[in-house]
Design a protein around this motif. Structure first.
Motif, PDB file in Angstrom:
ATOM      1  N   ALA A  95      -4.043   4.482   6.789  1.00 46.01           N
ATOM      2  CA  ALA A  95      -3.649   3.363   5.801  1.00 46.01           C
ATOM      3  C   ALA A  95      -3.991   2.082   6.391  1.00 46.01           C
ATOM      4  O   ALA A  95      -4.428   0.994   6.119  1.00 46.01           O
TER       5      ALA A  95
ATOM      6  N   ILE B 109       0.933  -1.108   0.018  1.00 41.51           N
ATOM      7  CA  ILE B 109       0.049  -0.112  -0.080  1.00 41.51           C
ATOM      8  C   ILE B 109       1.047   1.259   0.017  1.00 41.51           C
ATOM      9  O   ILE B 109       1.535   1.333   1.047  1.00 41.51           O
TER      10      ILE B 109
ATOM     11  N   TYR C 118      -1.404  -1.179  -4.017  1.00 40.08           N
ATOM     12  CA  TYR C 118      -2.286  -0.126  -4.128  1.00 40.08           C
ATOM     13  C   TYR C 118      -1.604   1.268  -4.097  1.00 40.08           C
ATOM     14  O   TYR C 118      -0.881   1.305  -3.068  1.00 40.08           O
ATOM     15  N   ASP C 119      -2.232   2.167  -4.678  1.00 34.88           N
ATOM     16  CA  ASP C 119      -1.629   3.642  -4.696  1.00 34.88           C
ATOM     17  C   ASP C 119      -2.811   4.739  -5.005  1.00 34.88           C
ATOM     18  O   ASP C 119      -3.556   4.189  -6.113  1.00 34.88           O
TER      19      ASP C 119
ATOM     20  N   CYS D  48       0.132  -7.155   4.640  1.00 27.79           N
ATOM     21  CA  CYS D  48      -0.126  -5.731   3.986  1.00 27.79           C
ATOM     22  C   CYS D  48       0.952  -5.064   4.354  1.00 27.79           C
ATOM     23  O   CYS D  48       1.362  -4.742   5.639  1.00 27.79           O
TER      24      CYS D  48
ATOM     25  N   ALA E 143      -6.378  -0.731   5.539  1.00 26.85           N
ATOM     26  CA  ALA E 143      -6.249  -2.031   5.270  1.00 26.85           C
ATOM     27  C   ALA E 143      -7.102  -3.128   6.347  1.00 26.85           C
ATOM     28  O   ALA E 143      -7.404  -4.026   5.733  1.00 26.85           O
TER      29      ALA E 143
ATOM     30  N   ILE F 158       2.641  -1.577   4.488  1.00 32.01           N
ATOM     31  CA  ILE F 158       2.261  -0.135   4.523  1.00 32.01           C
ATOM     32  C   ILE F 158       3.443   0.766   4.207  1.00 32.01           C
ATOM     33  O   ILE F 158       4.621   0.913   4.920  1.00 32.01           O
TER      34      ILE F 158
END
Length: 255
Positions: free
Chosen positions: A62, A6, A29-30, A50, A66, A52
């Protein structure tokens, strides 16, 4: 095991490259869609881990997003955070901050200076697996490896390291300015800096005398950017809180 990165700025791309060293795939993901290769966009409703990799002011949001969207078994935070931030997350969290040298973000995938981890639950199997992988990585690259039980330790080390980098840059520039006032030419000054640092092996010098991530030969330029000014404030805030707690236990130290 499924993984999601992320945030795909320099930190996210560094982690992506690190995962690829071990043939590990991850979706991305961005918030800036153009950063993500189409075939690597989010494909699942949940992920085991995930990573970060967002700017510090977005870390808590974030992490919460998540947890809500992907229900990971573990959050691995690579962002720099203010001391005490990660303790606010009521979840299994591993902190793995990155220590980039100046202008060598991607070179340092293969040449890390240190690999430092902290986790609030080392019984988490994914945390153990990441620690084992990173220990192997540190051994392969001859980097320092440490693992801690307190998230605040790596938060403190990362912020303190950036603060020391700011001090070192300022010191180098002060020496540079002083040499210029004596009429010493720039190219000679750079040679003098290597003599002051007792450089006899460039590779060894980059490894051992580049620990704070700044280039001693890039003289005359003040520190700036996103991280260093902000991290000085973070460290001041953290030290002030600790000083308040310790004040009643210790006397004053006059320097």
């Amino acid at each position: 095991m499924s993984r999601l990165i992320i945030g795909y700025g320099n930190t996210g791309k560094h982690i992506d490259a690190l995962l690829r060293l071990f043939s590990i795939d991850a979706d991305i993901y961005d918030i800036i869609k153009e950063r993500i290769p189409a075939w690597r966009e989010v494909k699942r409703g949940s992920y085991d881990v995930c990573h970060i990799c967002v700017n510090d002011q977005y870390v808590l949001d974030a992490c919460r997003d998540a947890i809500e969207l992907y229900s990971p078994n573990l959050l691995i935070v690579h962002s720099t955070t203010q001391i005490g931030t990660l303790d606010k997350i009521n979840y299994d969290v591993l902190h793995h901050p990155l220590f980039f040298r100046e202008k060598k973000v991607f070179d340092d995938v293969n040449r890390p200076n240190r690999v430092l981890l902290s986790c609030n639950n080392w019984n988490n199997k994914h945390a153990k697996e990441w620690a084992d992988l990173m220990m192997k990585y540190a051994q392969q690259t001859n980097a320092l490896f440490r693992a801690y039980n307190d998230l605040k330790i790596t938060e403190f080390i990362k912020v303190a390291t950036n603060c020391i980098r700011a001090v070192i840059i300022t010191l180098y520039n002060s020496l540079y300015d002083e040499a210029k006032t004596k009429g010493i030419e720039d190219n000679i000054i750079r040679g003098l800096v290597t003599d002051v640092l007792r450089v006899d092996n460039v590779v060894k010098w980059e490894r051992e005398n580049y620990p704070w991530g700044c280039d001693p030969l890039l003289l005359g330029k003040a520190f700036s950017g996103y991280c260093l000014p902000k991290d000085i404030e973070y460290l001041e805030a953290g030290i002030f809180k600790m000083a308040q707690m310790l004040n009643h236990k210790a006397g004053l130290r006059i320097c």
